[in-house]
Motif scaffolding. Sequence first.
Motif, short mmCIF file in Angstrom:
data_model
loop_
_atom_site.label_atom_id
_atom_site.label_comp_id
_atom_site.label_asym_id
_atom_site.label_seq_id
_atom_site.Cartn_x
_atom_site.Cartn_y
_atom_site.Cartn_z
N LEU A 38 0.83 -1.21 0.00
CA LEU A 38 0.00 0.00 0.00
C LEU A 38 0.86 1.26 0.00
N GLU A 39 1.94 1.23 0.77
CA GLU A 39 2.84 2.38 0.79
C GLU A 39 3.50 2.58 -0.57
N LEU A 40 3.88 1.49 -1.20
CA LEU A 40 4.50 1.58 -2.52
C LEU A 40 3.50 2.10 -3.55
N SER A 41 2.25 1.69 -3.44
CA SER A 41 1.21 2.19 -4.35
C SER A 41 1.04 3.69 -4.20
N ALA A 42 1.12 4.19 -2.96
CA ALA A 42 0.92 5.62 -2.71
C ALA A 42 2.01 6.47 -3.34
N ARG A 43 3.18 5.89 -3.59
CA ARG A 43 4.28 6.65 -4.20
C ARG A 43 4.08 6.83 -5.70
N ARG A 44 3.22 6.02 -6.31
CA ARG A 44 2.88 6.13 -7.73
C ARG A 44 4.08 5.95 -8.65
N ARG A 45 5.05 5.19 -8.19
CA ARG A 45 6.20 4.87 -9.06
C ARG A 45 5.79 3.87 -10.14
#
Length: 361
Positions: free
Chosen positions: A342-349
């Motif tokens: 979820l944290e990685l998704s929030a970064r939108r990389r």
Amino acid sequence: MPTHAVAQVFDGPGRPLRMQEFPLPDSLAPGEVLVALRLATVCGSDLHTIEGRRSEPTPAILGHEGVGEVVRYGPGRDALHESDRVTWSIADNCGACPFCTDYGLPEKCDQLFKYGHATTADGYGLNGTYASHVILRRGTRIVPVSDLLADSLVAPANCALATVTNVLSQLPPTATSVLVQGAGLLGIYACAMLRERGVEHVFCTDPVPQRRVLAQRFGAEPMPCDTDSAAERRDRIREASSHGVDAVLELSGDRTALPEGVEHLRVGGVYVLAGMVHPDSDLGGVTGEQIIRKCLTLRGVHNYSPHHLEEGIAFLERTADRFPYADLVSPPVPLSRFEEALELSARRRWLRVAVTPKESA
């Protein structure tokens, strides 16, 4: 073989997801299939659910994008074999109601069941892909996957790619110029499919510069998207298509893009709307007179029919070496560390973040 599955269970917005065990059934009813998940991807709709921007029944196992291996199956699935690598339609339909038989819209079945959108009290509970296993129902289309396709290519196919396949089925076969509004995963797939189809001009707009660059790698002619660039966009489209584009695909979810899309359409053009599946979608910026005088066709597309998934997988097989699909999905995060996904998704990389039941992802 394990006797239990593990899954991340969602209890509602603002509450942390929790790992839970679920017993695996000893036998399956006719048409049911037990699949061990290899990889799932995190769709934006699930992020909206977790954030409280859309409502789903709880407790639930979210997730609908995935690829896995057949563990066992009930009577009536004779075309399958154990260890077959497969994906499946996002929804289960009855095959008997008017939407399934007469209207050509099984995705709107009277008894529709959508994976990742049901409580753990429904059936065996294993209804979503943020888990080690999922149990597929009798009316679910199951599609074998070629060894040529990596799990990361296949996992998002039963959502974004199959939906875009449906979107493109609404276009006139003679289309030579198309405007794609939005370069999220839907828009990226659309650009690739249009180019593979032979469409000469595939224009793409998106407010995020990095996404426009990515769209170009998938065959698009990216255009600046700020307000000051409206004249430039109009001039570039008219230079390629003096009467306007044959079709516009709304894949951004932004209702403010519609007036410009209507402007760019030629007389007799087609506008396909698929991104605005949310309440903030009032179309007040478009008039009936514009639609009538330009003889436009407006078509809404929501989800897809099972054959669109089969066509999407076939498209991936044809183009696996042509487009940089590996750049769309992140390296996998273990299911037990779902908060990291979820944290990685929030970064939108990445356009999709991958999750695997394997601990050593």
